[in-house]
Design an enzyme around this catalytic site. Structure first.
Site, PDB file in Angstrom:
ATOM      1  N   HIS A   1      39.456  34.374  37.283  1.00  0.00           N
ATOM      2  CA  HIS A   1      39.121  33.358  36.276  1.00  0.00           C
ATOM      3  C   HIS A   1      38.094  32.347  36.790  1.00  0.00           C
ATOM      4  O   HIS A   1      37.675  31.463  36.030  1.00  0.00           O
ATOM      5  CB  HIS A   1      40.380  32.604  35.842  1.00  0.00           C
ATOM      6  CG  HIS A   1      41.389  33.454  35.128  1.00  0.00           C
ATOM      7  ND1 HIS A   1      41.061  34.252  34.053  1.00  0.00           N
ATOM      8  CD2 HIS A   1      42.718  33.638  35.343  1.00  0.00           C
ATOM      9  CE1 HIS A   1      42.145  34.890  33.634  1.00  0.00           C
ATOM     10  NE2 HIS A   1      43.160  34.539  34.401  1.00  0.00           N
TER      11      HIS A   1
ATOM     12  N   HIS B   1      45.344  39.301  32.003  1.00  0.00           N
ATOM     13  CA  HIS B   1      44.427  38.334  31.418  1.00  0.00           C
ATOM     14  C   HIS B   1      42.977  38.798  31.597  1.00  0.00           C
ATOM     15  O   HIS B   1      42.646  39.421  32.618  1.00  0.00           O
ATOM     16  CB  HIS B   1      44.572  36.964  32.082  1.00  0.00           C
ATOM     17  CG  HIS B   1      45.963  36.414  32.042  1.00  0.00           C
ATOM     18  ND1 HIS B   1      46.845  36.558  33.089  1.00  0.00           N
ATOM     19  CD2 HIS B   1      46.608  35.712  31.081  1.00  0.00           C
ATOM     20  CE1 HIS B   1      47.994  35.960  32.773  1.00  0.00           C
ATOM     21  NE2 HIS B   1      47.878  35.448  31.563  1.00  0.00           N
TER      22      HIS B   1
END
Length: 340
Positions: free
Chosen positions: A158, A195
């Site tokens: 991320h 994710h």
């Protein structure tokens, strides 16, 4: 097959996380390390200490001002706030292209996408060695090994070029891929975390020398919400070199493997010489985030499918959080990867 890890990676011990209007304990606990090492040993992996490659490979992907922020912000902020526990943003900058402020509070807001990356006194040591661990795994591949596992913690996918988020500070998988590319490889990054790998996508989005693929829960239903759609396929020179395969929440092993087949076909057509797997274990049916329904046995099938490409594979740890099956899920995946 070896597993690389440095004990300093345990030093990041975040407490703060904002969830549903409440401050709760951050799930990226150092306890994860023991379970992951347990799983790696059960798969027959030999632990090896990580080696220090310095700042240059980190700065090949992240800006010097961002690296300086991560390295110094706790001490700088502590001098202003003597009872400081952790550095957590009180504001988020909506657009990155504006004035860059050098005051601590301005930088904290600029370099975060959310409040999930608190920085405490020893966080930089863990962040730095997490990236060095990924680079140590890359060196193992460069030495001729067909498989290597980098137990990188904190995670990385991320993290953008100069923004932290989602428990991630430095993009370990991206750093390893760039390191391999600079040494003659043609890398593909295959992100199997539950994710979307939004930071990885952002870093390589306009490039055609690294293929980026992410399988994840549809962002209309799941973090990071604002990226990961199937229509996001790259820009400029990178058009067609980014593939997102969003899945409905709760997708089981069979549905996951069907999407993985598409990803592996793209890797083969890219002519990759190495696969960097952004290895999330949070696609498991019992992971605390409850995004997908992959079984423990399903991870072995995922590993075997990736191994079937016949390419060297560097697995870099991403998500996968505390639950009874965490170590078994890692064992299953690593055994699958070693099947070919």
């Amino acid at each position: 097959m070896k597993v690389f890890f440095d004990e300093r990676q345990r030093l990041h011990d975040p407490r703060f996380r904002l969830q549903d209007g409440k401050v709760v304990l951050n799930p990226d606990r150092p306890d994860r390390v023991a379970e992951l090492l347990r799983g790696a040993r059960a798969a027959g992996l030999t632990p090896e200490p990580s080696t220090d490659h310095g700042m240059a490979p980190l700065a090949a992907l992240h800006t010097p001002r961002y690296l300086s922020f991560l390295r110094t912000i706790y001490d700088r902020r502590l001098a202003e706030v003597p009872d400081l526990a952790e550095v957590v943003p009180g504001r988020i900058v909506p657009e990155r292209a504006r004035v860059y402020g050098w005051q601590t509070e301005a930088q904290i807001g600029y370099h975060n996408t959310d409040t999930s990356c608190p920085i405490s006194a020893k966080s930089w040591d863990a962040i730095y060695w997490s990236a060095q661990t990924a680079l140590s795994g890359a060196d193992e591949i460069l030495s001729g090994a067909r498989r290597a596992y980098a137990l990188s913690r904190p995670s990385g996918h991320h993290a953008y070029r100069e923004v932290a988020g989602g428990f991630c500070f430095l993009n370990n998988s991206g750093i390893a891929a760039e390191y391999l590319r600079a040494r003659g490889h043609r890398p593909a990054i295959l992100d199997i975390d539950v994710h979307h790998g939004n930071g990885t996508q952002g870093i390589f989005y306009e490039r055609d020398d690294v293929l980026t693929i992410s399988l994840h829960v549809d962002p209309e239903q799941f973090y990071p919400y604002y990226s990961g759609g199937a229509q996001e396929c790259g820009a400029a020179a990178g058009i067609g070199y980014n593939l997102n395969l969003p899945l409905a929440r709760g997708t089981d092993t069979e549905g996951y493997l069907a999407a993985l087949d598409r990803a592996l076909d793209q890797i083969a057509c890219f002519g990759a010489s190495v696969v960097v797997v952004a290895q999330g274990l949070d696609a498991h049916e019992d992971d605390p985030f409850h995004g997908l329904g992959v079984t423990t046995a399903g991870f072995a099938r995922i590993g075997r499918a990736i191994a079937g490409l016949g390419l060297p594979v560097l697995s870099v740890q991403e998500g996968g959080y505390m639950q009874p099956g965490l170590h078994a899920n890692l064992t299953s995946l690593l055994e699958g990867l070693q099947s070919a």
